[in-house]
Design a protein around this motif. Structure first.
Motif, PDB file in Angstrom:
ATOM      1  N   UNK A 171       0.852  -1.196   0.000  1.00 41.29           N
ATOM      2  CA  UNK A 171       0.000   0.000   0.000  1.00 41.29           C
ATOM      3  C   UNK A 171       0.885   1.242   0.000  1.00 41.29           C
ATOM      4  N   UNK A 172       0.367   2.333  -0.511  1.00 39.92           N
ATOM      5  CA  UNK A 172       1.104   3.590  -0.428  1.00 39.92           C
ATOM      6  C   UNK A 172       1.026   4.098   1.014  1.00 39.92           C
ATOM      7  N   UNK A 173       2.042   4.832   1.422  1.00 44.05           N
ATOM      8  CA  UNK A 173       2.125   5.280   2.817  1.00 44.05           C
ATOM      9  C   UNK A 173       0.941   6.145   3.225  1.00 44.05           C
ATOM     10  N   UNK A 174       0.358   6.863   2.282  1.00 46.83           N
ATOM     11  CA  UNK A 174      -0.775   7.740   2.578  1.00 46.83           C
ATOM     12  C   UNK A 174      -1.939   6.975   3.203  1.00 46.83           C
ATOM     13  N   UNK A 175      -2.044   5.686   2.908  1.00 47.88           N
ATOM     14  CA  UNK A 175      -3.161   4.889   3.396  1.00 47.88           C
ATOM     15  C   UNK A 175      -2.919   4.290   4.776  1.00 47.88           C
ATOM     16  N   UNK A 176      -1.714   4.400   5.279  1.00 45.10           N
ATOM     17  CA  UNK A 176      -1.398   3.768   6.567  1.00 45.10           C
ATOM     18  C   UNK A 176      -1.875   4.627   7.729  1.00 45.10           C
ATOM     19  N   UNK A 177      -2.475   3.969   8.731  1.00 42.14           N
ATOM     20  CA  UNK A 177      -2.965   4.675   9.907  1.00 42.14           C
ATOM     21  C   UNK A 177      -1.789   5.037  10.804  1.00 42.14           C
ATOM     22  N   UNK A 178      -1.587   6.311  11.083  1.00 43.55           N
ATOM     23  CA  UNK A 178      -0.448   6.738  11.912  1.00 43.55           C
ATOM     24  C   UNK A 178      -0.425   6.018  13.256  1.00 43.55           C
ATOM     25  N   UNK A 179       0.774   5.589  13.643  1.00 48.80           N
ATOM     26  CA  UNK A 179       0.946   4.918  14.921  1.00 48.80           C
ATOM     27  C   UNK A 179       0.683   3.430  14.882  1.00 48.80           C
ATOM     28  N   UNK A 180       0.336   2.897  13.692  1.00 48.87           N
ATOM     29  CA  UNK A 180       0.054   1.461  13.570  1.00 48.87           C
ATOM     30  C   UNK A 180       0.837   0.892  12.390  1.00 48.87           C
ATOM     31  N   UNK A 181       1.464  -0.243  12.601  1.00 52.58           N
ATOM     32  CA  UNK A 181       2.295  -0.842  11.554  1.00 52.58           C
ATOM     33  C   UNK A 181       1.466  -1.485  10.444  1.00 52.58           C
ATOM     34  N   UNK A 183      -2.246  -1.189   9.901  1.00 52.86           N
ATOM     35  CA  UNK A 183      -3.636  -0.790   9.759  1.00 52.86           C
ATOM     36  C   UNK A 183      -3.811   0.257   8.664  1.00 52.86           C
ATOM     37  N   UNK A 184      -4.978   0.206   8.029  1.00 54.38           N
ATOM     38  CA  UNK A 184      -5.326   1.160   6.983  1.00 54.38           C
ATOM     39  C   UNK A 184      -6.158   2.292   7.579  1.00 54.38           C
ATOM     40  N   UNK A 185      -5.845   3.514   7.187  1.00 58.24           N
ATOM     41  CA  UNK A 185      -6.647   4.668   7.581  1.00 58.24           C
ATOM     42  C   UNK A 185      -7.860   4.727   6.657  1.00 58.24           C
ATOM     43  N   UNK A 186      -9.002   4.281   7.171  1.00 60.83           N
ATOM     44  CA  UNK A 186     -10.210   4.192   6.337  1.00 60.83           C
ATOM     45  C   UNK A 186     -10.627   5.546   5.780  1.00 60.83           C
ATOM     46  N   UNK A 187     -10.296   6.632   6.474  1.00 69.03           N
ATOM     47  CA  UNK A 187     -10.661   7.965   5.987  1.00 69.03           C
ATOM     48  C   UNK A 187      -9.810   8.399   4.797  1.00 69.03           C
ATOM     49  N   UNK A 188      -8.666   7.756   4.618  1.00 70.97           N
ATOM     50  CA  UNK A 188      -7.789   8.087   3.497  1.00 70.97           C
ATOM     51  C   UNK A 188      -8.018   7.192   2.286  1.00 70.97           C
ATOM     52  N   UNK A 189      -8.665   6.055   2.503  1.00 72.87           N
ATOM     53  CA  UNK A 189      -8.885   5.097   1.424  1.00 72.87           C
ATOM     54  C   UNK A 189     -10.167   5.447   0.675  1.00 72.87           C
ATOM     55  N   UNK A 190     -10.017   5.729  -0.613  1.00 74.93           N
ATOM     56  CA  UNK A 190     -11.142   6.120  -1.454  1.00 74.93           C
ATOM     57  C   UNK A 190     -11.239   5.156  -2.635  1.00 74.93           C
ATOM     58  N   UNK A 191     -11.805   3.977  -2.409  1.00 77.33           N
ATOM     59  CA  UNK A 191     -11.849   2.951  -3.464  1.00 77.33           C
ATOM     60  C   UNK A 191     -12.787   3.329  -4.599  1.00 77.33           C
ATOM     61  N   UNK A 192     -12.484   2.794  -5.770  1.00 78.32           N
ATOM     62  CA  UNK A 192     -13.379   2.921  -6.916  1.00 78.32           C
ATOM     63  C   UNK A 192     -14.417   1.805  -6.805  1.00 78.32           C
ATOM     64  N   UNK A 193     -15.686   2.180  -6.824  1.00 78.25           N
ATOM     65  CA  UNK A 193     -16.776   1.225  -6.635  1.00 78.25           C
ATOM     66  C   UNK A 193     -17.550   1.054  -7.941  1.00 78.25           C
ATOM     67  N   UNK A 194     -17.891  -0.206  -8.259  1.00 77.92           N
ATOM     68  CA  UNK A 194     -18.782  -0.451  -9.389  1.00 77.92           C
ATOM     69  C   UNK A 194     -20.145  -0.872  -8.863  1.00 77.92           C
ATOM     70  N   UNK A 195     -21.165  -0.179  -9.322  1.00 76.41           N
ATOM     71  CA  UNK A 195     -22.541  -0.501  -8.955  1.00 76.41           C
ATOM     72  C   UNK A 195     -23.384  -0.487 -10.221  1.00 76.41           C
ATOM     73  N   UNK A 196     -23.931  -1.650 -10.576  1.00 76.85           N
ATOM     74  CA  UNK A 196     -24.724  -1.777 -11.801  1.00 76.85           C
ATOM     75  C   UNK A 196     -23.986  -1.176 -12.999  1.00 76.85           C
ATOM     76  N   UNK A 197     -22.715  -1.575 -13.109  1.00 78.65           N
ATOM     77  CA  UNK A 197     -21.824  -1.245 -14.232  1.00 78.65           C
ATOM     78  C   UNK A 197     -21.346   0.203 -14.246  1.00 78.65           C
ATOM     79  N   UNK A 198     -21.804   1.025 -13.304  1.00 80.62           N
ATOM     80  CA  UNK A 198     -21.351   2.410 -13.242  1.00 80.62           C
ATOM     81  C   UNK A 198     -20.237   2.561 -12.208  1.00 80.62           C
ATOM     82  N   UNK A 199     -19.416   3.599 -12.360  1.00 80.82           N
ATOM     83  CA  UNK A 199     -18.232   3.800 -11.531  1.00 80.82           C
ATOM     84  C   UNK A 199     -18.451   4.944 -10.542  1.00 80.82           C
ATOM     85  N   UNK A 200     -18.248   4.654  -9.264  1.00 80.54           N
ATOM     86  CA  UNK A 200     -18.502   5.630  -8.213  1.00 80.54           C
ATOM     87  C   UNK A 200     -17.313   5.740  -7.263  1.00 80.54           C
ATOM     88  N   UNK A 201     -17.193   6.902  -6.651  1.00 83.14           N
ATOM     89  CA  UNK A 201     -16.321   7.062  -5.509  1.00 83.14           C
ATOM     90  C   UNK A 201     -17.126   6.786  -4.259  1.00 83.14           C
TER      91      UNK A 201
END
Length: 222
Positions: A171-181, A183-201
């Motif tokens: 993972x890129x460092x931007x996604x890592x939760x500070x102070x944890x070796x 864990x992912x910072x969920x507030x920094x993770x912005x996945x690309x979502x597919x819903x009924x063939x359309x692309x969403x943030x």
């Protein structure tokens, strides 16, 4: 003392609307987009965008078309990389949507408007990165990359459900939760979502007109 409890509960009640019975051709309620990299018979890399995937622990279950080049590659080599693009990577998905590494193109995909494309990295403007534990390359532009190996499969007739185990995660460092070796910072993770063939943030709504959404959903009906 004034009691505000009742008012706040009533204000937040969800309206109970009537339901209708429908029969959609697809049930893509919304899952992260995965760019799967595998190796072709000649050692060249293939990329397939898909979204029928979910994780339990360090295991992942992939729903893939039976006639897909990625399916053939994964069943043959037993290795892949699961690359997760962020919401700003929708253009990479569109660049290779409705393309296949299979030559000739399977009839089912011809009916959906697919064409053969050998160099998907070049067509999408993506960069290869060497993996540590598996042969297929990682995709540099994806902030999450998971090296995985085949475990088993379930034949569903028109599709194959393949279980893989994730062996290494990048993972890129931007996604890592500070102070944890680990864990992912969920507030920094912005996945690309597919819903009924359309692309969403996850937080920004529809991010780009999807080429897959140009396909009539009824063509997927079984």
């Amino acid at each position: 003392m004034e009691d505000h409890t009742r008012g706040s509960v009533e204000d937040n009640q969800v309206s109970e609307e009537e339901h209708s019975v429908i029969n959609p051709a697809i049930l893509y309620w919304g899952t992260p987009v995965v760019l799967i990299t595998t190796l072709n018979e000649d050692g060249s890399p293939n990329i397939a965008p898909m979204s029928s995937a979910f994780w339990l622990g360090n295991f992942c279950v992939l729903g893939l078309a039976k006639y897909s080049k990625t399916t053939a590659n994964l069943l043959r080599t037993k290795q892949c990389v699961l690359n997760l693009p962020s919401e700003d990577g929708a253009q990479y998905v569109n660049a290779i949507a409705r393309t296949t590494g299979s030559d000739p193109v399977p009839e089912r995909k011809i009916n959906l408007g697919y064409t053969h494309l050998k160099d998907k990295f070049g067509a999408a403007g993506l960069t290869q990165q060497d993996s540590d534990l598996v042969a297929p390359p990682r995709i540099k532009q994806c902030p999450v990359q998971m090296e995985a190996e085949y475990l088993n499969e379930l034949d569903m007739g028109f599709a194959v459900v393949i279980q893989v185990v994730v062996r290494r995660i990048h993972v890129i460092d931007k996604l890592r939760l500070p102070g944890h070796a680990n864990r992912i910072d969920a507030n920094s993770w912005k996945p690309l979502i597919m819903s009924f063939q359309k692309l969403y943030g996850l937080r920004s709504g529809e991010v780009l007109d999807s080429r897959l959404a140009e396909i009539n959903e009824e063509l997927y009906r079984r």
